[in-house]
Design a protein around this motif. Structure first.
Motif, short mmCIF file in Angstrom:
data_model
loop_
_atom_site.label_atom_id
_atom_site.label_comp_id
_atom_site.label_asym_id
_atom_site.label_seq_id
_atom_site.Cartn_x
_atom_site.Cartn_y
_atom_site.Cartn_z
N VAL A 73 0.85 -1.19 0.00
CA VAL A 73 0.00 0.00 0.00
C VAL A 73 0.88 1.25 0.00
CG1 VAL A 73 -1.70 1.33 1.29
CG2 VAL A 73 -1.93 -1.16 1.14
N THR A 74 1.91 1.24 0.85
CA THR A 74 2.83 2.38 0.90
C THR A 74 3.54 2.56 -0.44
OG1 THR A 74 3.23 1.92 3.25
CG2 THR A 74 4.75 3.42 2.16
N PHE A 75 3.91 1.44 -1.08
CA PHE A 75 4.58 1.52 -2.37
C PHE A 75 3.65 2.12 -3.42
CE2 PHE A 75 7.49 -1.10 -5.40
CZ PHE A 75 8.21 0.06 -5.68
N SER A 76 2.37 1.79 -3.35
CA SER A 76 1.40 2.38 -4.27
C SER A 76 1.33 3.89 -4.06
CB SER A 76 0.02 1.76 -4.06
OG SER A 76 0.05 0.37 -4.30
N ARG A 77 1.34 4.32 -2.80
CA ARG A 77 1.37 5.75 -2.50
C ARG A 77 2.63 6.39 -3.05
NH1 ARG A 77 2.20 6.58 2.90
NH2 ARG A 77 1.82 8.77 2.48
N ALA A 78 3.74 5.67 -2.95
CA ALA A 78 5.01 6.19 -3.44
C ALA A 78 4.97 6.40 -4.95
CB ALA A 78 6.14 5.24 -3.07
#
Length: 258
Positions: A73-78
């Motif tokens: 999820v954090t990677f998607s935000r990134a």
């Protein structure tokens, strides 16, 4: 003869590489739909390459081969933040900015901020890498949004995004700033509010005076929050130094007596 695929299926760079491909696809979509400029495209590619390279190194050092749901999820935000970065760099370089798209990407990235932590806690996959990853993406998003605000309302607004990086730079000269700080709810509130206000300012819906006042409202508590942390860390370093001095004094006297 048997060919092992363990090294390919468990490589810590597998997920970052897939993420870099996703970043390139997003940049390509922006280039086709809104005409992303060369500067924006270069900035987005550099951002994606650095992001995915550092993430791969971090996974390797942590002994992890998979991101997990929360870090995904954090990677998607990134990746969304990479799109925001490309649009803002293009804007600063003089290109016309699709404000609605910029605000949408930034708004979705901000809205997802509360999801990764919940996923990590509910799945029992909370890690120091995940917490650091989440914090770094938050910082980058705030930085580029503050650059956009600065380009429109005055470069003093960039201080909102630079604060955290100035703190990190200061810690290189003052190691006591690297010590952990106790959790503080007000710190989380300030962090959440600054992102929301920066997106609101970027939308262009606020009158200029209101937008400037909103940025001041962000900058003031942000300064106070960092000031509180610095003051706490300084006091803690003095207490630790005093304790070490008191502990070492009897040992020196004992050595001299011996």
């Amino acid at each position: 003869m048997t060919i092992s695929t363990a090294t390919t299926t468990t490589s810590p760079y597998r997920a970052p590489l897939a993420g870099f491909v996703a970043q390139l696809l997003l940049l390509g979509a922006l280039a086709v739909t809104v005409g992303l400029s060369t500067w924006g495209l270069v900035a987005g590619v550099v951002y994606g390459a650095v992001l995915c390279g550092l993430l791969g190194l971090a996974l390797q050092r942590a002994g992890m081969t998979r991101l997990g749901w929360a870090n995904s999820v954090t990677f998607s935000r990134a990746i969304l933040t990479g799109g925001v970065t490309a649009l803002i760099v293009a804007h600063v370089a003089g290109a016309e900015t699709p404000v609605a798209l910029l605000v949408t990407l930034a708004g979705v990235a901000l809205a997802m901020d509360g999801i990764d932590g919940q996923v990590a806690r509910r799945t029992g996959t909370t890690t120091s890498l995940g917490a650091r990853f989440d914090m770094e993406i938050d910082s980058i998003l705030v930085l580029v949004l503050s650059v956009y605000a600065g380009s429109e309302l005055g470069w003093w607004a960039v201080a909102i995004g630079v604060f955290r990086y100035a703190f990190v730079a200061a810690s290189w000269a003052l190691p006591w700033l690297n010590a952990p700080t106790p959790p503080r709810f007000s710190r989380k509130v300030v962090a959440a509010v600054q992102g929301v206000i920066l997106v609101a300012v970027a939308s262009g819906l606020l009158p200029t005076l209101v937008a400037v006042l909103a940025l001041v409202v962000v900058l003031a508590p942000l300064t106070w929050s960092f000031g509180c942390d610095i003051a706490w860390l300084y006091r803690a370093s003095r207490v630790s130094e005093t304790a070490r001095s008191r502990w070492s004094a009897p040992n020196r006297e004992h050595a001299m007596a011996g």
